[in-house]
Write a protein that holds these residues in place. Structure first.
Motif, PDB file in Angstrom:
ATOM      1  N   ASP A   4       0.775  -1.167   0.069  1.00  0.00           N
ATOM      2  CA  ASP A   4      -0.048  -0.056  -0.010  1.00  0.00           C
ATOM      3  C   ASP A   4       0.849   1.273   0.142  1.00  0.00           C
ATOM      4  N   VAL A   5       2.109   1.167  -0.233  1.00  0.00           N
ATOM      5  CA  VAL A   5       3.033   2.252  -0.151  1.00  0.00           C
ATOM      6  C   VAL A   5       3.130   2.769  -1.776  1.00  0.00           C
ATOM      7  N   PRO A   6       3.068   3.972  -1.950  1.00  0.00           N
ATOM      8  CA  PRO A   6       3.300   4.310  -3.416  1.00  0.00           C
ATOM      9  C   PRO A   6       4.900   4.039  -3.686  1.00  0.00           C
ATOM     10  N   ARG A   7       4.907   3.537  -5.048  1.00  0.00           N
ATOM     11  CA  ARG A   7       6.180   3.093  -5.493  1.00  0.00           C
ATOM     12  C   ARG A   7       7.034   4.145  -5.598  1.00  0.00           C
ATOM     13  N   ASP A   8       8.519   4.320  -5.411  1.00  0.00           N
ATOM     14  CA  ASP A   8       9.394   5.145  -5.577  1.00  0.00           C
ATOM     15  C   ASP A   8       9.387   5.639  -6.991  1.00  0.00           C
ATOM     16  N   PRO A   9       9.149   6.691  -7.448  1.00  0.00           N
ATOM     17  CA  PRO A   9       9.348   7.127  -8.838  1.00  0.00           C
ATOM     18  C   PRO A   9      10.634   6.918  -9.351  1.00  0.00           C
ATOM     19  N   PHE A  10      11.791   6.732  -8.574  1.00  0.00           N
ATOM     20  CA  PHE A  10      13.126   6.540  -9.111  1.00  0.00           C
ATOM     21  C   PHE A  10      13.613   5.217  -8.970  1.00  0.00           C
ATOM     22  N   ALA A  11      12.841   4.373  -8.574  1.00  0.00           N
ATOM     23  CA  ALA A  11      13.433   2.804  -8.345  1.00  0.00           C
ATOM     24  C   ALA A  11      13.814   2.288  -9.649  1.00  0.00           C
ATOM     25  N   ASP A  12      15.069   1.791  -9.461  1.00  0.00           N
ATOM     26  CA  ASP A  12      15.694   1.003 -10.732  1.00  0.00           C
ATOM     27  C   ASP A  12      16.092   2.044 -11.694  1.00  0.00           C
ATOM     28  N   ASP A  13      16.018   3.392 -11.283  1.00  0.00           N
ATOM     29  CA  ASP A  13      16.739   4.322 -12.406  1.00  0.00           C
ATOM     30  C   ASP A  13      18.106   4.653 -12.153  1.00  0.00           C
ATOM     31  N   PRO A  14      18.988   4.258 -13.278  1.00  0.00           N
ATOM     32  CA  PRO A  14      20.533   4.536 -13.142  1.00  0.00           C
ATOM     33  C   PRO A  14      20.637   5.945 -12.908  1.00  0.00           C
ATOM     34  N   ASN A  15      19.758   6.885 -13.237  1.00  0.00           N
ATOM     35  CA  ASN A  15      20.148   8.494 -13.073  1.00  0.00           C
ATOM     36  C   ASN A  15      19.260   9.103 -11.863  1.00  0.00           C
ATOM     37  N   ASP A  16      18.985   8.250 -10.703  1.00  0.00           N
ATOM     38  CA  ASP A  16      18.222   8.578  -9.675  1.00  0.00           C
ATOM     39  C   ASP A  16      19.067   9.778  -9.153  1.00  0.00           C
ATOM     40  N   PRO A  17      18.634  11.021  -8.822  1.00  0.00           N
ATOM     41  CA  PRO A  17      19.132  12.140  -8.347  1.00  0.00           C
ATOM     42  C   PRO A  17      19.363  11.750  -6.930  1.00  0.00           C
ATOM     43  N   SER A  18      18.636  11.115  -6.010  1.00  0.00           N
ATOM     44  CA  SER A  18      18.957  10.833  -4.832  1.00  0.00           C
ATOM     45  C   SER A  18      20.203   9.941  -4.360  1.00  0.00           C
ATOM     46  N   ALA A  19      20.886   9.308  -5.772  1.00  0.00           N
ATOM     47  CA  ALA A  19      22.075   8.621  -5.517  1.00  0.00           C
ATOM     48  C   ALA A  19      23.028   9.320  -4.868  1.00  0.00           C
ATOM     49  N   GLU A  20      23.032  10.545  -5.205  1.00  0.00           N
ATOM     50  CA  GLU A  20      24.194  11.524  -4.857  1.00  0.00           C
ATOM     51  C   GLU A  20      24.064  11.710  -3.275  1.00  0.00           C
ATOM     52  N   LEU A  21      23.241  11.419  -2.614  1.00  0.00           N
ATOM     53  CA  LEU A  21      23.042  11.449  -1.258  1.00  0.00           C
ATOM     54  C   LEU A  21      23.582  10.549  -0.361  1.00  0.00           C
ATOM     55  N   GLY A  22      23.731   9.357  -1.140  1.00  0.00           N
ATOM     56  CA  GLY A  22      24.196   8.143  -0.281  1.00  0.00           C
ATOM     57  C   GLY A  22      23.135   7.343   0.147  1.00  0.00           C
ATOM     58  N   GLU A  23      23.409   6.220   0.915  1.00  0.00           N
ATOM     59  CA  GLU A  23      22.468   5.626   1.703  1.00  0.00           C
ATOM     60  C   GLU A  23      22.034   6.179   2.847  1.00  0.00           C
ATOM     61  N   PRO A  24      20.710   6.128   3.125  1.00  0.00           N
ATOM     62  CA  PRO A  24      20.115   6.931   4.562  1.00  0.00           C
ATOM     63  C   PRO A  24      20.865   6.382   5.725  1.00  0.00           C
ATOM     64  N   ASP A  25      21.032   7.269   6.774  1.00  0.00           N
ATOM     65  CA  ASP A  25      21.399   6.633   7.743  1.00  0.00           C
ATOM     66  C   ASP A  25      20.670   5.524   8.723  1.00  0.00           C
ATOM     67  N   ASP A  26      21.241   4.844   9.301  1.00  0.00           N
ATOM     68  CA  ASP A  26      20.416   3.774   9.890  1.00  0.00           C
ATOM     69  C   ASP A  26      19.453   4.384  10.888  1.00  0.00           C
ATOM     70  N   GLN A  27      18.266   4.114  11.037  1.00  0.00           N
ATOM     71  CA  GLN A  27      17.214   4.650  11.915  1.00  0.00           C
ATOM     72  C   GLN A  27      17.105   3.862  12.993  1.00  0.00           C
ATOM     73  N   GLU A  28      16.973   4.596  14.270  1.00  0.00           N
ATOM     74  CA  GLU A  28      16.565   3.912  15.353  1.00  0.00           C
ATOM     75  C   GLU A  28      15.339   3.631  15.276  1.00  0.00           C
ATOM     76  N   PRO A  29      14.935   2.144  15.777  1.00  0.00           N
ATOM     77  CA  PRO A  29      13.662   1.648  15.796  1.00  0.00           C
ATOM     78  C   PRO A  29      12.685   2.551  16.375  1.00  0.00           C
ATOM     79  N   LEU A  30      11.429   2.680  16.229  1.00  0.00           N
ATOM     80  CA  LEU A  30      10.533   3.493  16.953  1.00  0.00           C
ATOM     81  C   LEU A  30      10.552   2.759  18.404  1.00  0.00           C
TER      82      LEU A  30
END
Length: 125
Positions: A4-30
């Protein structure tokens, strides 16, 4: 990924602009309290939607504490973000609504008041 989560519009896109940001930091669990709050919010959203969607309301508008702007969330996007938060500790990155009509959205407080009014009306019958 949740269904039920909308698909990432850049999923599988080799030109994904967010790739420059690197991997997200590990998030603490709630924490248990945060998880309970998110579950309560999810239940509230389901009730809000069931009562407000037939009235033409497309979702909720929320004030963003980070940027100070209002963000418009469709019912599906809001539900998906909460599910993602509950399951993974943070919501999935998503595209904002494109030129939403503010009259199609209500605040959380309005939705809560509307639900309370419906409950009061039903109880007084």
């Amino acid at each position: 990924m949740l269904e039920d989560v909308p698909r990432d519009p850049f999923a599988d896109d080799p030109n994904d602009p967010s790739a420059e940001l690197g991997e997200p930091d590990d998030q603490e669990p709630l924490t248990l309290a945060e998880r309970d709050e998110a579950l309560t919010d999810l239940a509230d959203v389901e009730v809000f939607r069931s009562l407000l969607e037939p009235q033409g309301v497309l979702g909720l508008v929320l004030d963003c504490p980070e940027c100070g702007d209002q963000h418009y969330f469709s019912w599906d996007l809001l539900r998906g973000n909460l599910r993602q938060m509950i399951d993974n500790g943070r919501p999935q990155v998503h595209e904002p609504a494109f030129q939403p009509d503010p009259s199609d959205y209500v605040s959380w407080e309005y939705a809560r008041g509307y639900v309370d009014g419906v409950i009061d009306t039903e109880e007084s019958r």
